[in-house]
Design a protein around this motif. Structure first.
Motif, short mmCIF file in Angstrom:
data_model
loop_
_atom_site.label_atom_id
_atom_site.label_comp_id
_atom_site.label_asym_id
_atom_site.label_seq_id
_atom_site.Cartn_x
_atom_site.Cartn_y
_atom_site.Cartn_z
N GLU A 239 22.87 14.18 -47.91
CA GLU A 239 21.54 13.85 -47.37
C GLU A 239 21.36 12.33 -47.40
O GLU A 239 20.68 11.77 -48.27
CB GLU A 239 20.47 14.54 -48.21
CG GLU A 239 20.47 16.05 -47.99
CD GLU A 239 19.69 16.80 -49.06
OE1 GLU A 239 18.85 17.60 -48.68
OE2 GLU A 239 19.94 16.58 -50.25
N ARG B 41 24.96 32.42 -53.42
CA ARG B 41 23.70 31.77 -53.04
C ARG B 41 22.70 31.90 -54.19
O ARG B 41 21.62 32.46 -54.04
CB ARG B 41 23.13 32.43 -51.76
CG ARG B 41 23.96 32.19 -50.51
CD ARG B 41 23.97 30.70 -50.10
NE ARG B 41 24.76 30.47 -48.89
CZ ARG B 41 26.04 30.10 -48.89
NH1 ARG B 41 26.69 29.93 -50.04
NH2 ARG B 41 26.67 29.90 -47.76
N ILE C 67 21.77 24.15 -55.08
CA ILE C 67 21.93 23.63 -53.72
C ILE C 67 23.39 23.24 -53.44
O ILE C 67 23.69 22.62 -52.43
CB ILE C 67 21.00 22.43 -53.46
CG1 ILE C 67 21.20 21.34 -54.52
CG2 ILE C 67 19.54 22.86 -53.41
CD1 ILE C 67 20.59 20.01 -54.16
N LYS D 214 24.80 24.29 -50.13
CA LYS D 214 24.24 23.47 -49.05
C LYS D 214 24.96 22.11 -48.99
O LYS D 214 25.23 21.57 -47.94
CB LYS D 214 22.74 23.26 -49.32
CG LYS D 214 21.95 22.87 -48.11
CD LYS D 214 20.46 23.05 -48.38
CE LYS D 214 19.76 21.74 -48.17
NZ LYS D 214 18.47 21.64 -48.79
N ASP E 267 30.71 26.63 -47.89
CA ASP E 267 31.24 27.88 -48.45
C ASP E 267 32.60 27.66 -49.11
O ASP E 267 33.24 26.63 -48.91
CB ASP E 267 31.39 28.92 -47.32
CG ASP E 267 30.06 29.59 -47.01
OD1 ASP E 267 29.16 29.55 -47.88
OD2 ASP E 267 29.91 30.13 -45.91
N GLY F 281 14.86 21.65 -52.37
CA GLY F 281 15.70 22.43 -51.45
C GLY F 281 16.19 23.74 -52.04
O GLY F 281 16.80 24.55 -51.34
#
Ligand code: SF4
Length: 454
Positions: free
Chosen positions: A93, A159, A164, A167, A171, A352
């Protein structure tokens, strides 16, 4: 964890890079890969930002406190040097970094080794020198030479609602078994005595590859197909002659087979298994892998199959909606499971993370009070488990030597997260040596003893 990488011993006018590695052992492995590539291209490492041609900061974005630490490290690098490239989990990010530090040269995400290298090349072009370009075949290790982290996969297909990582890192992508084994073999040949197997979910290793086999030539010269499966990989790693320690394993039924390898001495009788909670309703809200397993029964069966088994785990208290009754289930579990080493975190609403939308946040003072009760319960258990070692003989790998006492770790202690063994010896011990130590005393976290065999 933060490491300023050791400066290379080479001198000359090669470009010099200062490197800061923040975060978990998985991030450290990423740092090692980047540094190995840089050294292969002739870059030198600098101990200080000042005077270096460039600073690379490998960030951690797991918790808000880790993000703050990463942003502070970037700020220091900008102040002391000015030319800064940012990589790692926070790089997923980039706006979070650029908003605070618009002056950074480039921001790349986790495992984007090529992008980091490209950014370095454009900021400070490499100076080709065939002598400087040589790196040891096992790569550059940031951990001491006698132990090394071995990353078997990237990313995670679970998950968990508080996390996070998927994310940030995507995967699960497993490395073929032959690839992992070749790296392990090179490390052992270079003097590594202990391999620390890491990933986000070690027991899920190979699921994405459908457990595909790959050819591996073992030390006896025989080429055989090895499946990308936790059990098969553990067995082959155990044949290399080093200690093999498993981290981040989940209590799936197939872990039972790996316990048998531990009982037979093929790999270390040690499992780092992040349970996170013991209440089935909390585990369900957490969407934990293997949440439905009967964990206590499994732990008891493992201990029967392998009495020397050391269990380390981590837990979260104050997860959204955690009731007093659910917390009490956790305390009861601690009393019964008799885990050896335990870490505990107060739930932190990471930006998040889906768990934040569950509502029903636990007030901070309740989180603190539960954390205190948790620690008081576990400290008694851990101290009891440790005291059982007094009078036994343990093999201890030596990590550092001082004038009178050496510091090492038994098979029950992983580096950096567990306790240590203080070893008195009538002859000087060497770093990386494995000595037999008679345990004479235990304190809250560590053991003390005398070397009786070398
Ligand atoms: S297993 Fe859960 S906590 Fe661990 S990385 Fe995957 S999603 Fe996150």
């Amino acid at each position: 964890m933060a490491d300023h990488l050791a400066a290379a011993e080479l001198s000359g006018s090669a470009p010099r890079i200062s490197f800061v590695s923040l975060g978990c052992p998985k991030a450290l492995v990423d740092s090692e890969r980047i540094v190995t590539r840089l050294r292969a291209e002739g870059y030198e490492l600098s101990r200080q930002h000042e005077g270096a041609d460039l600073v690379i900061v490998n960030t951690c974005g797991f918790l808000d406190s880790a993000k703050a630490e990463s942003l502070a490290a970037i700020g220091d690098a900008l102040k002391e040097n000015g030319k800064v490239i940012v990589t790692g989990c926070m790089g997923a990010e980039p706006e979070q970094i650029r908003d605070v530090h618009p002056g950074v040269l480039a921001v790349t995400g986790p495992q984007q080794y090529e992008s980091v290298l490209e950014a370095v090349h454009s900021a400070v072009p490499p100076k080709h020198d065939p002598f400087l370009d040589l790196v040891p075949p096992q790569g550059v290790k940031l951990t001491p030479r006698h132990y090394a982290y071995l990353k078997i996969s990237e990313g995670c297909s679970n998950r968990c609602t508080f996390c996070i990582i998927p994310k940030l890192r995507g995967d699960l992508v497993s490395r073929p078994a032959s690839d992992v084994l070749r790296e392990a073999e090179r490390l052992v040949a270079a003097g590594v005595k202990e391999l620390l197997v890491i990933s986000q979910d070690t027991s899920a290793y190979g699921v994405d590859l459908k457990y595909a086999s790959s050819p591996w030539k073992s030390r006896d010269g025989e080429t055989r197909e090895v499946r990308a499966r936790f059990l098969d990989l553990a067995r082959e790693l155990g044949s290399l002659g080093a200690w093999v320690r498993m981290h981040y394993v989940y209590p799936y039924p197939h872990v039972d087979e790996v316990i048998a390898l531990m009982a037979d001495g093929v790999i270390l009788p040690y499992l780092d298994i992040p349970f996170q909670h013991a209440s089935p309703t909390v585990l369900k809200r957490m969407k934990r892998p293997a949440a439905q397993e009967k964990t206590l029964a499994r732990v008891k069966a493992w201990r029967e199959a392998c009495p020397d088994l050391t269990l380390r785990s981590t837990f979260i208290v104050g997860f959204p909606g955690e009731t007093e009754a659910e917390f009490q289930e956790l305390i009861d579990f601690l009393d019964e499971a008799e885990l050896d080493r335990v870490g505990c975190f107060k739930y932190e609403p990471v930006a998040g993370a889906p768990a934040n939308d569950l509502g029903l946040a636990v007030p901070d003072e309740v989180k603190q009070e539960r954390w205190d009760r948790f620690m008081a319960t576990q400290q008694k258990v851990s101290a009891r488990r440790l005291r059982r070692k007094v009078g036994t003989r343990q093999q201890v790998i030596i990590d550092s030597v001082g004038p009178t006492v050496a510091i090492g770790r038994s098979k029950a202690d992983a580096p950096e997260i567990d306790g240590v063994v203080h070893v008195a010896s009538r002859r000087p011990l060497r770093v990386g040596e494995i000595a037999t130590v008679k345990i004479e005393r235990a304190d809250a976290y560590d053991l003390h003893g005398t070397a009786v065999g070398f």
